[in-house]
Motif scaffolding. Structure first.
Motif, PDB file in Angstrom:
ATOM      1  N   UNK A  81       0.865  -1.175   0.000  1.00 24.57           N
ATOM      2  CA  UNK A  81       0.000   0.000   0.000  1.00 24.57           C
ATOM      3  C   UNK A  81       0.903   1.227   0.000  1.00 24.57           C
ATOM      4  N   UNK A  82       0.797   2.041  -1.059  1.00 23.03           N
ATOM      5  CA  UNK A  82       1.595   3.258  -1.131  1.00 23.03           C
ATOM      6  C   UNK A  82       0.931   4.254  -2.066  1.00 23.03           C
ATOM      7  N   UNK A  83       1.436   5.480  -2.019  1.00 27.35           N
ATOM      8  CA  UNK A  83       0.953   6.565  -2.859  1.00 27.35           C
ATOM      9  C   UNK A  83       2.121   7.534  -3.041  1.00 27.35           C
ATOM     10  N   UNK A  84       2.491   7.855  -4.275  1.00 27.69           N
ATOM     11  CA  UNK A  84       3.584   8.795  -4.489  1.00 27.69           C
ATOM     12  C   UNK A  84       3.316   9.625  -5.729  1.00 27.69           C
ATOM     13  N   UNK A  85       4.032  10.743  -5.834  1.00 23.99           N
ATOM     14  CA  UNK A  85       3.981  11.553  -7.037  1.00 23.99           C
ATOM     15  C   UNK A  85       5.193  12.467  -7.087  1.00 23.99           C
ATOM     16  N   UNK A  86       5.541  12.895  -8.292  1.00 21.95           N
ATOM     17  CA  UNK A  86       6.585  13.895  -8.477  1.00 21.95           C
ATOM     18  C   UNK A  86       6.320  14.620  -9.785  1.00 21.95           C
ATOM     19  N   UNK A  87       6.875  15.797  -9.902  1.00 15.82           N
ATOM     20  CA  UNK A  87       6.711  16.582 -11.120  1.00 15.82           C
ATOM     21  C   UNK A  87       7.926  17.481 -11.291  1.00 15.82           C
ATOM     22  N   UNK A  88       8.317  17.697 -12.532  1.00 20.22           N
ATOM     23  CA  UNK A  88       9.415  18.595 -12.881  1.00 20.22           C
ATOM     24  C   UNK A  88       8.894  19.521 -13.962  1.00 20.22           C
ATOM     25  N   UNK A  89       9.053  20.846 -13.741  1.00 21.65           N
ATOM     26  CA  UNK A  89       8.669  21.826 -14.750  1.00 21.65           C
ATOM     27  C   UNK A  89       9.753  22.900 -14.769  1.00 21.65           C
ATOM     28  N   UNK A  90      10.615  22.837 -15.776  1.00 18.66           N
ATOM     29  CA  UNK A  90      11.739  23.764 -15.903  1.00 18.66           C
ATOM     30  C   UNK A  90      11.683  24.387 -17.294  1.00 18.66           C
ATOM     31  N   UNK A  91      10.936  25.499 -17.445  1.00 22.41           N
ATOM     32  CA  UNK A  91      10.745  26.095 -18.770  1.00 22.41           C
ATOM     33  C   UNK A  91      12.044  26.418 -19.526  1.00 22.41           C
ATOM     34  N   UNK A  92      13.094  26.948 -18.875  1.00 18.38           N
ATOM     35  CA  UNK A  92      14.288  27.257 -19.668  1.00 18.38           C
ATOM     36  C   UNK A  92      14.891  26.032 -20.372  1.00 18.38           C
ATOM     37  N   UNK A  93      14.835  24.878 -19.722  1.00 17.39           N
ATOM     38  CA  UNK A  93      15.415  23.680 -20.336  1.00 17.39           C
ATOM     39  C   UNK A  93      14.402  22.927 -21.192  1.00 17.39           C
ATOM     40  N   UNK A  94      13.115  23.246 -21.046  1.00 14.05           N
ATOM     41  CA  UNK A  94      12.084  22.544 -21.803  1.00 14.05           C
ATOM     42  C   UNK A  94      11.627  21.258 -21.137  1.00 14.05           C
TER      43      UNK A  94
END
Length: 117
Positions: free
Chosen positions: A38-51
């Motif tokens: 039983x688990x729950x995870x998330x991640x996100x990357x948003x770096x406009x200069x590098x695209x």
């Protein structure tokens, strides 16, 4: 001839010797019993200069898993994959694309060195 017999005897003795202090690797104890995952995870990357724009989220409760991940493609579309796994039914994915593909007349130059603003 005596040297050969002595050397052979020493080699046989070494081969059959059992060291008293054998190192123990790993946990060494009984394996703890565990319940269903039983688990729950998330991640996100948003770096406009590098695209770079990508992310992932997943939740699992026992044999049932659901999640999604996305990535900004080089043609400016966002690819999103939503998936489920229910027991032994296997991996079931739904792939969608958001936006229209765009191809600039002058591509962004490639560089091996990270560029920071």
């Amino acid at each position: 001839m005596a040297f050969k017999v002595t050397a052979f005897t020493v080699l046989v003795t070494i081969a059959f010797a059992h060291p008293e202090n054998i190192p123990q690797y790993g946990y060494g104890g009984p394996t703890p019993s565990s319940g269903p995952a039983k688990y729950d995870f998330n991640y996100a990357v948003n770096d406009p200069p590098s695209g770079n724009d990508f992310g992932h989220q997943e939740a699992r409760d026992g044999p049932n898993t659901q999640g999604s991940y996305y990535v900004l493609l080089p043609d400016s579309r966002l690819q999103r994959v939503t998936y489920t796994v229910n027991g032994d039914s296997g991996y079931v994915a739904d792939v969608t694309y958001e936006g229209d593909a765009q191809y600039p007349s002058t591509p962004r130059p490639y560089t091996t060195v990270p560029q920071y603003a």
